[in-house]
Motif scaffolding. Sequence first.
Motif, PDB file in Angstrom:
ATOM      1  N   ALA A 274      -0.812   3.796  -7.422  1.00  0.00           N
ATOM      2  CA  ALA A 274      -1.647   3.010  -6.517  1.00  0.00           C
ATOM      3  C   ALA A 274      -2.992   2.645  -7.127  1.00  0.00           C
ATOM      4  CB  ALA A 274      -1.841   3.772  -5.208  1.00  0.00           C
TER       5      ALA A 274
ATOM      6  N   GLU B 135       4.339   3.879  -5.766  1.00  0.00           N
ATOM      7  CA  GLU B 135       3.379   4.015  -4.672  1.00  0.00           C
ATOM      8  C   GLU B 135       2.950   2.665  -4.105  1.00  0.00           C
ATOM      9  OE1 GLU B 135       1.291   8.092  -6.474  1.00  0.00           O
ATOM     10  OE2 GLU B 135       0.194   6.185  -6.474  1.00  0.00           O
ATOM     11  N   ALA B 136       2.819   1.663  -4.965  1.00  0.00           N
ATOM     12  CA  ALA B 136       2.300   0.363  -4.542  1.00  0.00           C
ATOM     13  C   ALA B 136       2.743  -0.693  -5.540  1.00  0.00           C
ATOM     14  CB  ALA B 136       0.773   0.399  -4.432  1.00  0.00           C
TER      15      ALA B 136
ATOM     16  N   LYS C 111       0.833  -1.194   0.000  1.00  0.00           N
ATOM     17  CA  LYS C 111       0.000   0.000   0.000  1.00  0.00           C
ATOM     18  C   LYS C 111       0.874   1.254   0.000  1.00  0.00           C
ATOM     19  CE  LYS C 111      -3.901  -2.357   0.863  1.00  0.00           C
ATOM     20  NZ  LYS C 111      -5.133  -2.341   0.110  1.00  0.00           N
ATOM     21  N   PRO C 112       0.298   2.431  -0.372  1.00  0.00           N
ATOM     22  CA  PRO C 112       1.059   3.685  -0.264  1.00  0.00           C
ATOM     23  C   PRO C 112       1.550   3.912   1.156  1.00  0.00           C
ATOM     24  CG  PRO C 112      -0.946   4.007  -1.546  1.00  0.00           C
ATOM     25  CD  PRO C 112      -1.026   2.622  -0.978  1.00  0.00           C
TER      26      PRO C 112
END
Length: 400
Positions: free
Chosen positions: A235, A88-89, A3-4
């Motif tokens: 993300a 980001e992810a 996850k971010p």
Amino acid sequence: MKKPETTNHKQETENRRFETNAIRNQLERTQYLEHSSPMFLTSSYVFEDAEDMRASFAEEKERNVYSRYSNPNTSEFVEKVCEMEGAEAGFAFASGMAAVFSTFAALLNSGDHILSARSVFGSTHSLYTNFFPKWNIETSFFEVDDLEGLEATIQPNTKIIYAESPTNPGVDVLDLEALGSIAKKHNLIFIVDNCFASPYLQQPIKFGADLVIHSGTKLMDGQGRVLAGVTVGKADMIEKIYRFSRITGPALSPFNAWVLSKSLETLAVRIDRHCENALKLAEFLENHPKVNWVKYPFLKSHPKYELAKKQMKAGGCVVAFEVNGGLQAGRKFFDSIKLLSLSANLGDSRSIVTHPASTTHSKLSEEERKKVGITDGMVRVSVGLEHINDIIADISQALE
């Protein structure tokens, strides 16, 4: 799925160097206070009570539910890759091609159109030609040096621009910043296969990529032990990829994730030696009378040498060259190799020689191979970590 990050964690890791994050970015220690991350070889997880189970499956809390969805080892591996790529992810897969296919499948609908560089991995090309047409997904190809032609080929239903740089197997270098600008201008998703460079040498997100794909089987593992793939990037796109993969099941095994996370700790030092050896081999081959041509991104004779220096820290582990004498001379060369391995892998600690026309790109027609510069006498060398004098000696005696 990674996850971010929280702001505090992001600031902490941004203040550290690449090599430090690769080693120190790891799972929180368990009650046993282990120094090295343990393996979590479990398929499922238990719940405290009925409400905990309900809330977990409803995704009202962030926790591990089933290892097809997430696992502490895969989360650690993905988080490290995200740190390295500036993403980001991400989500980890059972192989590089599982990552490629799942990324496309999650983002595309029937009737969509892909714009791909013509020079891509053979299995990726087979997806375009043998499978995507069944789902009414069309692919057009652009030449690595023809970005104007690429822009002219964009259609109303174009969804993705896809490229490798350096390319497999011809080590051509594409202008990632220019491709990123075109993708942004036309509101397209820009995806880069960064396998040949690794995140240590190149971070395509800096040049405008939305998503970056790796075959962890190659340089990330670096010792030919496991299969793996990973996609990292924005993300919102990773969320779609995660939802697709959670249902279809191409997830990376916890054991392989643990191996890869440990492998990333030595990525920088390994690739430094790979690149040092590869450049010395390329320089040797460039002056050999039995060799028609040599291509290596950090060789000054490479047509995109300046671009390679702009985008990459060093030239990578792959050298491509053509044996003088065509197919017969090429076969004699491979049969004369003594030390190096005849295999289709790359990025291994052991040097590998491959004949792309009869192995990795054999499913392409002769005409398709010629369009991407794969000749019958072409040799791809994944330069390993042996002493460079021994690598050169083996290739030299095989050429003679």
